[in-house]
Structures are given as C-alpha cells and as structure tokens.
Write a protein that holds these residues in place. Structure first.
Motif, PDB file in Angstrom:
ATOM      1  N   UNK A  34      46.516  54.518  51.872  1.00  0.00           N
ATOM      2  CA  UNK A  34      46.469  53.756  50.621  1.00  0.00           C
ATOM      3  C   UNK A  34      45.800  54.504  49.468  1.00  0.00           C
ATOM      4  N   UNK A  35      45.282  55.679  49.744  1.00  0.00           N
ATOM      5  CA  UNK A  35      44.520  56.411  48.731  1.00  0.00           C
ATOM      6  C   UNK A  35      45.347  56.725  47.490  1.00  0.00           C
ATOM      7  N   UNK A  36      46.566  57.167  47.666  1.00  0.00           N
ATOM      8  CA  UNK A  36      47.408  57.522  46.518  1.00  0.00           C
ATOM      9  C   UNK A  36      47.680  56.346  45.608  1.00  0.00           C
ATOM     10  N   UNK A  37      47.946  55.177  46.166  1.00  0.00           N
ATOM     11  CA  UNK A  37      48.208  54.003  45.326  1.00  0.00           C
ATOM     12  C   UNK A  37      46.933  53.532  44.626  1.00  0.00           C
ATOM     13  N   UNK A  55      45.028  63.510  34.854  1.00  0.00           N
ATOM     14  CA  UNK A  55      46.396  63.319  35.340  1.00  0.00           C
ATOM     15  C   UNK A  55      46.638  63.943  36.711  1.00  0.00           C
ATOM     16  N   UNK A  56      45.812  64.897  37.098  1.00  0.00           N
ATOM     17  CA  UNK A  56      45.997  65.562  38.389  1.00  0.00           C
ATOM     18  C   UNK A  56      45.387  64.721  39.506  1.00  0.00           C
ATOM     19  N   UNK A  57      46.170  64.482  40.548  1.00  0.00           N
ATOM     20  CA  UNK A  57      45.702  63.747  41.718  1.00  0.00           C
ATOM     21  C   UNK A  57      45.166  64.737  42.738  1.00  0.00           C
ATOM     22  N   UNK A  58      43.862  64.722  42.951  1.00  0.00           N
ATOM     23  CA  UNK A  58      43.201  65.593  43.918  1.00  0.00           C
ATOM     24  C   UNK A  58      43.050  64.802  45.221  1.00  0.00           C
ATOM     25  N   UNK A  59      44.116  64.802  46.015  1.00  0.00           N
ATOM     26  CA  UNK A  59      44.142  63.965  47.221  1.00  0.00           C
ATOM     27  C   UNK A  59      42.971  64.222  48.169  1.00  0.00           C
ATOM     28  N   UNK A  60      42.641  65.478  48.505  1.00  0.00           N
ATOM     29  CA  UNK A  60      41.513  65.682  49.430  1.00  0.00           C
ATOM     30  C   UNK A  60      40.209  65.071  48.919  1.00  0.00           C
ATOM     31  N   UNK A  61      39.970  65.177  47.620  1.00  0.00           N
ATOM     32  CA  UNK A  61      38.744  64.614  47.035  1.00  0.00           C
ATOM     33  C   UNK A  61      38.724  63.091  47.169  1.00  0.00           C
ATOM     34  N   UNK A  62      39.850  62.443  46.851  1.00  0.00           N
ATOM     35  CA  UNK A  62      39.903  60.977  46.914  1.00  0.00           C
ATOM     36  C   UNK A  62      39.849  60.484  48.354  1.00  0.00           C
ATOM     37  N   UNK A  99      48.436  41.811  47.523  1.00  0.00           N
ATOM     38  CA  UNK A  99      49.409  40.719  47.542  1.00  0.00           C
ATOM     39  C   UNK A  99      50.581  41.262  48.338  1.00  0.00           C
ATOM     40  N   UNK A 100      50.594  40.973  49.627  1.00  0.00           N
ATOM     41  CA  UNK A 100      51.567  41.608  50.507  1.00  0.00           C
ATOM     42  C   UNK A 100      51.291  43.094  50.557  1.00  0.00           C
ATOM     43  N   UNK A 101      52.253  43.903  50.121  1.00  0.00           N
ATOM     44  CA  UNK A 101      52.071  45.357  50.094  1.00  0.00           C
ATOM     45  C   UNK A 101      51.688  45.864  48.710  1.00  0.00           C
ATOM     46  N   UNK A 102      51.499  44.957  47.751  1.00  0.00           N
ATOM     47  CA  UNK A 102      51.156  45.347  46.382  1.00  0.00           C
ATOM     48  C   UNK A 102      49.646  45.385  46.191  1.00  0.00           C
ATOM     49  N   UNK A 103      49.157  46.523  45.718  1.00  0.00           N
ATOM     50  CA  UNK A 103      47.741  46.686  45.418  1.00  0.00           C
ATOM     51  C   UNK A 103      47.432  46.021  44.085  1.00  0.00           C
TER      52      UNK A 103
END
Length: 153
Positions: free
Chosen positions: A10-13, A41-48, A62-66
C-alpha cells in the motif's frame, strides 16, 4: 469506512495520496517551491517502505480505495496526517483522529503534538489542538512554515 494498520503493497498509493493532496490542497497557503520540496514529484519507494515499516501508519479505506492515513509515534507525535484531496470534509479526518486519540490513550499518552501546515490548522483546532508557535521546517534546504500544535487529553 475501515481504519486499520497499513498492509504490504500500500506504500505507493499512500505516497500518491500524500503528494497529490499537498499539491492540490496546500497551494492556497504555500508557494510552488515550498510544495515542491515538501512533496517532491519523485517517489523514493525504499525510503517510504522503510518509513512505514517503522511507523506502521493507520489507513482509512473504503473497500480498496485509500481515503486517508496518519502516523502516531511512541512519544505522541503525529508526523503525517492526510485525507485524500477529493474526500475532505466527509468526516474521514475526524474518524482518523478519533482512532489516533484512542490509540494514544491505550499507550498511556496524554499529549499529542504535530507540526501542522497552515492549511491544516483549522482542522487540528476543531479536533481540540492548540497552536503553540509558528516554526520553519527545512525541506531540501528550503524553509517551509508550519505551526506547532498540541492536544492534551
């Protein structure tokens, strides 16, 4: 609406909600350069991912909606607290805050605090927080104004 701990994948969302909400909601109170250093604007996935493994934020779904998310540290600090830009004013933030307060009480914390954006100040005041002082946070070498706010149970 369900409020629960973050789950794997779920990190990306969450990052997308954070980024888009900062840029759409806070533009009334902050400059483009302040928004750019606050929510790049850059998504640093390992950091998050690393951060969320450590902080285990609550998510409102709400269901699958964050719908929103919030972090509560062991000392009562709320570091991230965001509701989807298109879903503000629907009670999602209030529900998240009630859950954070309940979690704080279960941990024996009588004080919550945060460095709220100028934009979020009215929400936190409505939740019983008091503004203590305005501060400048440094983000990527640029100061960004925030307000130190506190809640005492």
């Amino acid at each position: 609406m369900e409020i629960r701990k973050i789950r794997s994948g779920e990190t990306g969302s969450i990052w997308r909600l954070f980024h888009d909400t900062v840029h759409r909601i806070n533009q009334a109170d902050y400059s483009k350069s302040e928004l750019a250093v606050w929510a790049p604007d850059e998504y640093d996935e390992p950091r998050w991912v690393s951060r969320f493994i450590r902080t285990r934020p609550l998510v409102a779904m709400d269901g699958k909606s964050l719908l929103g998310f919030a972090e509560l540290s062991d000392d009562g600090r709320i570091d991230l607290f965001y509701v989807h830009h298109a879903r503000q004013g629907e009670g999602i933030g209030r529900a998240l805050m009630q859950r954070l307060k309940a979690e704080a009480a279960s941990r024996g914390l009588s004080r919550l605090y945060c460095e709220a954006s100028i934009t979020a100040r009215p929400f936190f005041e409505a939740m019983g927080f008091v503004a203590l002082e305005q501060r400048q946070l440094e983000r990527r070498g640029q100061p960004v104004p925030v307000i130190l706010m506190e809640y005492r149970a």
